[in-house]
Scaffold this active site. Structure first.
Site, PDB file in Angstrom:
ATOM      1  CG  HIS A  42      -5.616  13.621  -4.525  1.00 21.84           C
ATOM      2  ND1 HIS A  42      -5.958  14.417  -5.594  1.00 21.84           N
ATOM      3  CD2 HIS A  42      -4.270  13.730  -4.401  1.00 21.84           C
ATOM      4  CE1 HIS A  42      -4.875  14.963  -6.114  1.00 21.84           C
ATOM      5  NE2 HIS A  42      -3.833  14.564  -5.396  1.00 21.84           N
ATOM      6  CD  GLU A  90      -1.777   7.989  -8.880  1.00 15.23           C
ATOM      7  OE1 GLU A  90      -2.284   8.719  -9.740  1.00 15.23           O
ATOM      8  OE2 GLU A  90      -2.252   7.857  -7.726  1.00 15.23           O
ATOM      9  CG  HIS A  91       2.005   9.788  -6.923  1.00 17.29           C
ATOM     10  ND1 HIS A  91       0.662   9.546  -6.683  1.00 17.29           N
ATOM     11  CD2 HIS A  91       2.052  10.708  -7.916  1.00 17.29           C
ATOM     12  CE1 HIS A  91      -0.072  10.293  -7.498  1.00 17.29           C
ATOM     13  NE2 HIS A  91       0.746  11.008  -8.255  1.00 17.29           N
TER      14      HIS A  91
END
Length: 406
Positions: free
Chosen positions: A233, A298-299
């Site tokens: 990302h 976040e994850h």
């Protein structure tokens, strides 16, 4: 970047379409006119035939599975009627929302679906999409195809901070919205910050984060692949393995070198892992969960025996993936959960995008004279304590004057 974003937003507010056309030429190298800012709805439908059929099918599967989840999220109005009073909540959808869809170096048609579907389930009346044009003046076919799948026919060839300004304040071509959602670059993020207060925003999206909690049951090569998947990302992210098995930590470190070399952009991924990749060795599962809750990723992947039982101890995470066969990319695309998630530690208080983000709760109440009389002493005591004496008098005069019950 923040100063530039604020200046662009202010300029769009002042000059409208003329500013949008100028910025399209300056930053996107696209020559447009005001009448070409909006994409012809027929071109949106045609985009379905311009993308690979497997992509179109995947977008449809994503939309259908997410819609099923969103239907379960929809809150209901309620009224609690007592003898002489009632209280309750009305649920009302937002009138119009705007979705920003990146279209520069990164194109994310999936984010269109992730934002549009919960808004539609919420009952939002109008949805407008802004996406930057390419040099030929056209928007990426994949983004238009996603709009077609989502049933959106209002799309604008506008990108960057200027898109956020247009959605927030409106121009001759773009009608203003009440909330702006969707990922974007730093200029888009700062532009959202600039319009916050005039309209709502989803969040200031930060770099991606993943925490993988794993034991010896997890294959080291699989863990390495998961970390690399998030690292692609871009920079400034956090890619963390948490384990109480030293051998796993060592094996993952070794595998990372091989997996990185297999990537299409190995240098970028390696840089991201050097910057944000971490291995955390803890005493046991309990300390691993404590670490997760402090990190608020976040994850979060839970890859160990008894992972499902540990859910009750998870307090802070954007989205949790349970079991050795539940990788994050499933949730990114067709898992049925939303991939617009809180990052930067905000999972301590924030949630992923959902139906309620496109709705408002409106309190409602009504009282008959007997209920008002019963509450009057408490209201007077509180109003006197706060020096707001007219509050108490306003209630007392209702009882003296009389009137119609609700």
């Amino acid at each position: 970047a923040e100063r530039v974003a604020r200046e662009v937003v202010a300029d769009v507010k002042l000059r409208g379409d003329a500013a949008l056309v100028e910025y399209a030429q300056r930053w996107d190298r696209a020559t447009l006119t005001p009448d070409r800012l909006r994409v012809d709805p027929n071109d949106i439908l045609k985009a379905r035939n311009l993308v690979p059929p497997e992509l179109l099918e995947a977008l449809q599967v994503m939309a259908d599975r997410l819609r099923s989840t969103c239907e379960r999220q929809r809150p209901e109005e309620w009224i609690d009627q007592r003898d002489d009073e009632f209280t309750g909540e009305l649920i009302r959808p937002l009138r119009r929302v705007g979705i920003y869809a990146p279209g520069g170096r990164a194109t994310y048609p999936s984010s269109v679906i992730m934002a549009a579907v919960p808004a539609q389930v919420a009952g939002v009346g109008g949805i407008a999409v802004c996406s930057p044009p390419r040099a030929n003046g056209e928007i990426a076919e994949s983004v238009l195809a996603a709009c077609a799948v989502a049933g959106i026919d209002e799309v604008y060839r506008v990108g960057g901070a200027q898109a956020i300004g247009a959605l927030a304040y409106g121009t001759e071509s773009v009608r203003p919205v009440e909330k702006v959602v969707g990922p974007g670059n730093l200029y888009v993020t700062y532009a959202k910050r600039a319009v916050l207060g005039w309209v709502g925003i989803d969040a200031e999206a930060g770099p991606t984060e993943i925490a993988i909690v794993a034991d010896e049951s997890m294959d080291a090569a699989v863990v390495a692949a998961g970390l690399v998947a998030q690292a692609e990302h871009g920079p400034h992210g956090a890619h963390v393995l948490i384990t109480w098995v030293p051998e796993l930590l060592e094996a993952v470190t070794e595998y990372l070198d091989r997996v990185v070399l297999m990537h299409e952009q190995p240098d970028d991924v390696e840089s991201a892992l050097i910057e944000g990749g971490r291995g955390v060795l803890v005493r046991d599962l309990r300390q691993a969960i404590e670490t997760v809750n402090a990190f608020a990723p976040e994850h979060l992947e839970l890859c160990f025996s008894g992972a499902l039982d540990s859910l009750e101890d998870i307090r802070n995470a954007g989205s949790v993936f349970v079991g050795n066969y539940s990788p994050v990319p499933v949730g990114d695309y067709v898992g049925g959960t939303n991939h617009v998630l809180p990052s930067g530690g905000t999972a301590r208080w924030a949630s992923g995008l959902g139906v309620t983000d496109f709705m408002k709760r409106i309190y409602v109440s009504g009282y008959e004279p007997s209920a008002l009389r019963r509450m009057l002493p408490h209201i007077e005591a509180l109003s006197e304590a706060e020096g707001l004496f007219a509050h108490g008098r306003a209630v007392a005069i209702r009882l003296d004057a009389g009137g119609s019950p609700p």
